[in-house]
Design a protein around this motif. Structure first.
Motif, PDB file in Angstrom:
ATOM      1  N   ALA A  66       0.845  -1.192   0.000  1.00 61.83           N
ATOM      2  CA  ALA A  66       0.000   0.000   0.000  1.00 61.83           C
ATOM      3  C   ALA A  66       0.879   1.240   0.000  1.00 61.83           C
ATOM      4  O   ALA A  66       2.051   1.196   0.406  1.00 61.83           O
ATOM      5  CB  ALA A  66      -0.927   0.006   1.215  1.00 61.83           C
ATOM      6  N   VAL A  67       0.306   2.341  -0.444  1.00 58.27           N
ATOM      7  CA  VAL A  67       0.970   3.644  -0.431  1.00 58.27           C
ATOM      8  C   VAL A  67       0.144   4.579   0.432  1.00 58.27           C
ATOM      9  O   VAL A  67      -1.083   4.656   0.269  1.00 58.27           O
ATOM     10  CB  VAL A  67       1.116   4.223  -1.851  1.00 58.27           C
ATOM     11  N   TYR A  68       0.812   5.282   1.345  1.00 63.28           N
ATOM     12  CA  TYR A  68       0.139   6.282   2.173  1.00 63.28           C
ATOM     13  C   TYR A  68       0.680   7.652   1.797  1.00 63.28           C
ATOM     14  O   TYR A  68       1.899   7.883   1.834  1.00 63.28           O
ATOM     15  CB  TYR A  68       0.370   6.015   3.657  1.00 63.28           C
ATOM     16  N   ILE A  69      -0.189   8.567   1.440  1.00 65.13           N
ATOM     17  CA  ILE A  69       0.186   9.950   1.099  1.00 65.13           C
ATOM     18  C   ILE A  69      -0.288  10.848   2.232  1.00 65.13           C
ATOM     19  O   ILE A  69      -1.499  10.952   2.483  1.00 65.13           O
ATOM     20  CB  ILE A  69      -0.457  10.401  -0.228  1.00 65.13           C
ATOM     21  N   ALA A 120      -3.479  -0.793  -2.646  1.00 67.95           N
ATOM     22  CA  ALA A 120      -4.270   0.284  -2.046  1.00 67.95           C
ATOM     23  C   ALA A 120      -3.419   1.542  -1.901  1.00 67.95           C
ATOM     24  O   ALA A 120      -2.229   1.460  -1.601  1.00 67.95           O
ATOM     25  CB  ALA A 120      -4.805  -0.135  -0.679  1.00 67.95           C
ATOM     26  N   VAL A 121      -4.044   2.673  -2.124  1.00 70.00           N
ATOM     27  CA  VAL A 121      -3.428   3.983  -1.914  1.00 70.00           C
ATOM     28  C   VAL A 121      -4.362   4.763  -0.990  1.00 70.00           C
ATOM     29  O   VAL A 121      -5.586   4.728  -1.169  1.00 70.00           O
ATOM     30  CB  VAL A 121      -3.240   4.752  -3.236  1.00 70.00           C
ATOM     31  N   PHE A 122      -3.777   5.466  -0.027  1.00 76.40           N
ATOM     32  CA  PHE A 122      -4.606   6.189   0.937  1.00 76.40           C
ATOM     33  C   PHE A 122      -4.052   7.586   1.149  1.00 76.40           C
ATOM     34  O   PHE A 122      -2.887   7.760   1.525  1.00 76.40           O
ATOM     35  CB  PHE A 122      -4.642   5.447   2.273  1.00 76.40           C
ATOM     36  N   THR A 156      -8.104   5.761  -1.906  1.00 75.20           N
ATOM     37  CA  THR A 156      -8.992   6.473  -0.975  1.00 75.20           C
ATOM     38  C   THR A 156      -8.457   7.871  -0.688  1.00 75.20           C
ATOM     39  O   THR A 156      -7.262   8.052  -0.468  1.00 75.20           O
ATOM     40  CB  THR A 156      -9.097   5.704   0.356  1.00 75.20           C
ATOM     41  N   MET A 157      -9.358   8.827  -0.644  1.00 76.13           N
ATOM     42  CA  MET A 157      -8.992  10.185  -0.235  1.00 76.13           C
ATOM     43  C   MET A 157      -9.864  10.618   0.933  1.00 76.13           C
ATOM     44  O   MET A 157     -11.092  10.596   0.844  1.00 76.13           O
ATOM     45  CB  MET A 157      -9.148  11.172  -1.392  1.00 76.13           C
TER      46      MET A 157
END
Length: 461
Positions: A66-69, A120-122, A156-157
């Protein structure tokens, strides 16, 4: 008898089964202390950069990642919040996005990143919805250039309703966002005003109903235990959520963080959360969720649509890879990115992806992560854990689980232990006890029984 079995026997001779006593599933006196993996070790600052380079150039990725921004900016002053955040400012936000783009670019040629498959990206914060539509589009484009996203990746944003617009949503969806998460906390106007949330109930209902018609799932957060909340307002919150056409919701217990305005006001008034009253809110919320046919897919998350997967949270709670992008954020328990502005700016401008602190994962980290992930879901398959890790998990946990079954916290369904409604309420406490039991199985009883250090959200009761 191997050392695991010796340690199991020693643990059961020392610790009361279940960690406390129970008058009912809701009235339990827990023997509860924080938990941290015993053999994790902090890396010296001199070794952090070298360790990260070794991973990025020579490491083997997990099967999914996953990537967390992290977007640290926020306009609201919610009284229950004490997390790190920066006041919203258009110029500062754009400059920060430029740094995010540089950081993403610095990862794009790394072998580890090229071999990773992102499920997943969040976008978290702060309030990612505060960004301009252009900045959102630039970040989403850079993510696609840097990482290989699975075809069905969940993106997800997070946002507050007051920071999101239809224009921004359309741009974000065009850029790949599949899911928006709004911190509603409560629909009730009085409750919302008390904790610093703008908009009345009617305005919230109208905006969510519009957004739910977009080509993306809408998720909301609700908090139970807020000031002026009653059984009826809690029930109405669930009914309102269902009426908006959302895909799912998170139900969180109010945490009175000592440094938050709400925590300070409670302390000044000599007040505290009354467990029995808070439990009632959870119970009536679950009753209403069952009534509308919502499906419980973790101890704190329900879905109304089958498209809702809550995938990022599942990945983040386990031992899969998590790429943290931005300042003041981290990947699991392994590393923490720079918090001071100057430090983050300097490492990014040098073209580096570098944390300010990191830990060396212990021998059984994957096992402990799997236990924690299972505890968060509220479904624990002892046979699967034994097969996966080759450890006597059933011998360790079966007596404990049978006690909790008698207490009404667990039930055995198709060879899986599933948490009941009161079990879901106590799941953090139960998960800590499971982790402590596993710790004793792997390492024996600790020589020092001093209170462990606070470590992560798992330790908030």
């Amino acid at each position: 008898m191997n050392h695991f079995e010796e340690y199991i026997a020693e643990w059961y001779d020392t610790i009361p089964e279940g960690g406390g006593t129970a008058a009912s599933p809701w009235k339990i006196e827990w023997n509860d202390v924080p938990y941290k993996e015993r053999d994790t070790r902090p890396l010296s600052r001199l070794k952090v950069l070298g360790a990260m380079k070794e991973v990025l150039f020579n490491g083997t990725p997990t099967q999914r990642a996953a990537v967390y921004i992290h977007i640290p900016f926020c306009r609201l002053s919610c009284t229950y919040c004490s997390f790190f955040k920066k006041k919203g400012d258009n110029k500062a936000q754009h400059e920060y996005v430029e740094l995010l783009l540089k950081e993403l670019e610095s990862l794009s040629d790394k072998p580890y990143v090229k071999k990773s498959k992102i499920s997943a990206v969040f976008f978290g914060g702060g309030t990612p919805g505060i960004l301009s539509a252009g900045d959102m589009a630039d970040i989403l484009c850079a993510i696609k250039k840097t990482f290989f996203l699975a075809e069905d990746a969940e993106v997800t944003m997070e946002s507050s309703l007051s920071d999101m617009t239809e224009e921004k949503m359309d741009v974000a969806i065009a850029g790949g966002v599949t899911r928006f998460s709004f911190g509603i906390q409560s629909f009730n106007s009085q409750v919302r005003n008390t904790v610093g949330r703008p908009y009345s109930r009617e305005e919230v209902l109208k905006q969510l109903s519009i957004y739910s018609k977009k080509k993306a799932d809408i998720i909301i957060d609700l908090i139970y235990g807020l000031p002026y909340e009653t059984e009826e307002t809690m029930r109405q919150d669930i009914r309102d959520a269902a009426a908006c056409g959302i895909a799912g919701l998170d139900l969180y217990k109010l945490q009175l963080l000592p440094d938050s305005p709400l925590g300070k006001s409670f302390a000044a008034a000599g007040k505290c959360l009354i467990e029995s009253e808070v439990q009632v809110f959870f119970q009536v919320a679950e009753e209403e969720l069952n009534a509308i046919g919502a499906e419980n897919i973790s101890c704190s998350h329900w879905r109304m649509k089958q498209s809702e997967r809550n995938l990022y949270n599942t990945i983040a709670s386990g031992s899969d890879d998590l790429f943290a992008i931005g300042m003041a954020c981290g990947g699991g328990v392994s590393f923490m990115k720079p918090i001071p502005d100057a430090m983050y700016h300097s490492v990014v401008k040098m073209g580096m992806y570098c944390p300010m602190a990191a830990e060396k994962e212990g021998k059984y980290h994957a096992f402990f992560s799997a236990l924690q992930s299972a505890g968060n879901r509220g479904i624990i398959d002892l046979s699967a854990l034994e097969e996966m890790f080759g450890l006597p998990v059933a011998k360790l946990l079966m007596p404990l689980f049978q006690t909790w079954e008698v207490w009404g916290l667990l039930e055995l369904i198709e060879n899986q232990w599933r948490m009941t409604s009161p079990g879901r309420y106590w799941y953090r406490t139960m998960t800590r006890l499971i982790l402590r039991a596993a710790d004793y199985m792997c390492f024996g009883l600790p020589e020092n029984t001093k209170k462990a250090d606070w470590h992560g959200m798992i330790n908030i009761k």
